[in-house]
Enzyme design. Structure first.
Site, PDB file in Angstrom:
ATOM      1  N   SER A 101      43.369  33.667  34.631  1.00  0.00           N
ATOM      2  CA  SER A 101      42.088  33.323  34.010  1.00  0.00           C
ATOM      3  C   SER A 101      42.083  33.427  32.499  1.00  0.00           C
ATOM      4  O   SER A 101      41.260  32.792  31.843  1.00  0.00           O
ATOM      5  CB  SER A 101      40.987  34.242  34.571  1.00  0.00           C
ATOM      6  N   HIS A 141      50.225  58.191  47.570  1.00  0.00           N
ATOM      7  CA  HIS A 141      49.594  57.298  46.595  1.00  0.00           C
ATOM      8  C   HIS A 141      50.001  57.624  45.161  1.00  0.00           C
ATOM      9  O   HIS A 141      50.238  56.722  44.352  1.00  0.00           O
ATOM     10  CB  HIS A 141      48.071  57.389  46.750  1.00  0.00           C
ATOM     11  N   PHE A 175      46.439  36.683  34.056  1.00  0.00           N
ATOM     12  CA  PHE A 175      47.357  35.552  33.922  1.00  0.00           C
ATOM     13  C   PHE A 175      46.939  34.330  34.734  1.00  0.00           C
ATOM     14  O   PHE A 175      47.623  33.308  34.704  1.00  0.00           O
ATOM     15  CB  PHE A 175      48.783  35.971  34.274  1.00  0.00           C
ATOM     16  N   LEU A 213      49.591  38.997  38.946  1.00  0.00           N
ATOM     17  CA  LEU A 213      48.970  38.164  37.910  1.00  0.00           C
ATOM     18  C   LEU A 213      48.194  39.018  36.910  1.00  0.00           C
ATOM     19  O   LEU A 213      47.186  38.585  36.344  1.00  0.00           O
ATOM     20  CB  LEU A 213      48.067  37.107  38.536  1.00  0.00           C
ATOM     21  N   TYR A 244      39.905  54.772  48.322  1.00  0.00           N
ATOM     22  CA  TYR A 244      39.098  53.589  48.034  1.00  0.00           C
ATOM     23  C   TYR A 244      37.701  53.792  48.610  1.00  0.00           C
ATOM     24  O   TYR A 244      37.493  53.728  49.812  1.00  0.00           O
ATOM     25  CB  TYR A 244      39.728  52.332  48.630  1.00  0.00           C
TER      26      TYR A 244
END
Length: 306
Positions: free
Chosen positions: A219, A131, A217, A212, A64
């Site tokens: 917006s 990962h 899910f 979501l 990241y």
């Protein structure tokens, strides 16, 4: 008046002894992938507020940024914060000339772990994930090196991210796997066929990201209009015009029958008060944080104790 903080439940993640907060804080979106990096000072305050609220399971990765998210988290862990949290990070993915590379050889595992130590400012990682799986290296070899790190006291528990059921079994035979991280939502349910039953059988915890659907899910299609060019979701197939209309229809269907509310109920059981500068945190800590906006969400854990 600021809302009172609500106690965040704690659970056993897997069957190897790791206890974490039932809601986790995925820090990726603070530094990468979800638009430009967010202001460091604000993100540190946000992390501190999360920990004070009882969300102590913090998730990052060396990819990241790359690396900058671990550096950010390392700064946030200073001043006694490290002792209050369960720290998870990951290794195995790098980018060279814009091309993603996957690594699982023992030398890389050890070097990656030492690099994370320096960036995070720690000498032990609570949960260390592979990962992505390096198909060039037998999983037994990679886990064998991770087992050595456990024996040396450098990591406490081993996790896998995006691994198949057969890979999980092979890995678990070398050393107990504590958690598997995967995408799990209304439109990402393949894991329910083999992976999740395998984890149940073996006593491995599930850490679900994007429950979501990367914000869709909560917006709907309007989410796409707000994405910056630096937001990787803008380029995902599910958000492209040829797929977006169909996905929007699905969203409207689940919204009408109340599925989105049920998803909120699953992922949002904790009310959080006012963080620094009186900016209110939403009740929901959905998929992997994304600055803790309800459409962008935190890590959700499901514990299987075997």
């Amino acid at each position: 008046m600021a809302a009172a903080l609500v106690s965040v439940p704690r659970i056993k993640l897997g069957s190897q002894g790791l206890e974490v907060s039932a809601q986790g804080l995925g820090c990726m979106g603070m530094s990468a992938f979800y638009g430009p990096p967010k202001p460091e000072s604000e993100m540190i305050k946000l992390i501190h507020h999360a920990v004070d609220a009882g969300v102590t399971f913090l998730d990052t990765s060396d990819v990241y940024g790359p690396h900058t998210n671990e550096v950010l988290l390392g700064k946030a862990l200073q001043g006694g914060v490290r002792e209050k949290v369960e720290l998870a990070t990951k290794f195995g993915v790098s980018f060279a000339d814009g091309k993603r590379e996957i690594h699982g050889d023992p030398a890389y595992v050890r070097t990656a772990c030492e690099g994370s130590f320096k960036r995070l400012g720690v000498d032990c990682i609570d949960l260390y994930y592979q990962h992505r799986i390096d198909k060039r290296v037998p999983i037994e070899v990679t886990i064998g090196e991770l087992k050595k790190l456990v024996e040396e006291g450098k990591i406490k528990y081993i996790g896998l991210s995006e691994a198949s059921a057969s890979t999980i079994r092979r890995a678990h035979a070398v050393h107990p796997i504590t958690a598997v991280q995967l995408e799990w939502s209304l439109w990402s349910r393949d894991a329910e066929e083999d992976i999740i039953p395998t984890c149940r059988e073996l006593g491995i915890g599930i850490v679900a990201y994007s429950p979501l659907g990367r914000g869709f899910f909560s917006s709907g299609a309007k989410l796409v209009d707000s994405l910056s060019e630096q937001d990787f979701r803008k380029h995902m197939p599910r958000f492209q015009p040829e797929n977006l209309d169909k996905n929007a229809q699905i969203f409207e269907r689940v919204r009408r029958d109340g599925s989105t509310e049920r998803m909120h109920a699953i992922t949002a059981r904790v009310g959080l008060g006012s963080p620094p500068r009186k900016r209110r945190l939403p009740h929901t800590w959905h998929n992997k944080n994304r600055q803790l906006q309800p459409e962008r969400g935190g890590t959700v854990c499901e514990a299987y104790t075997g």
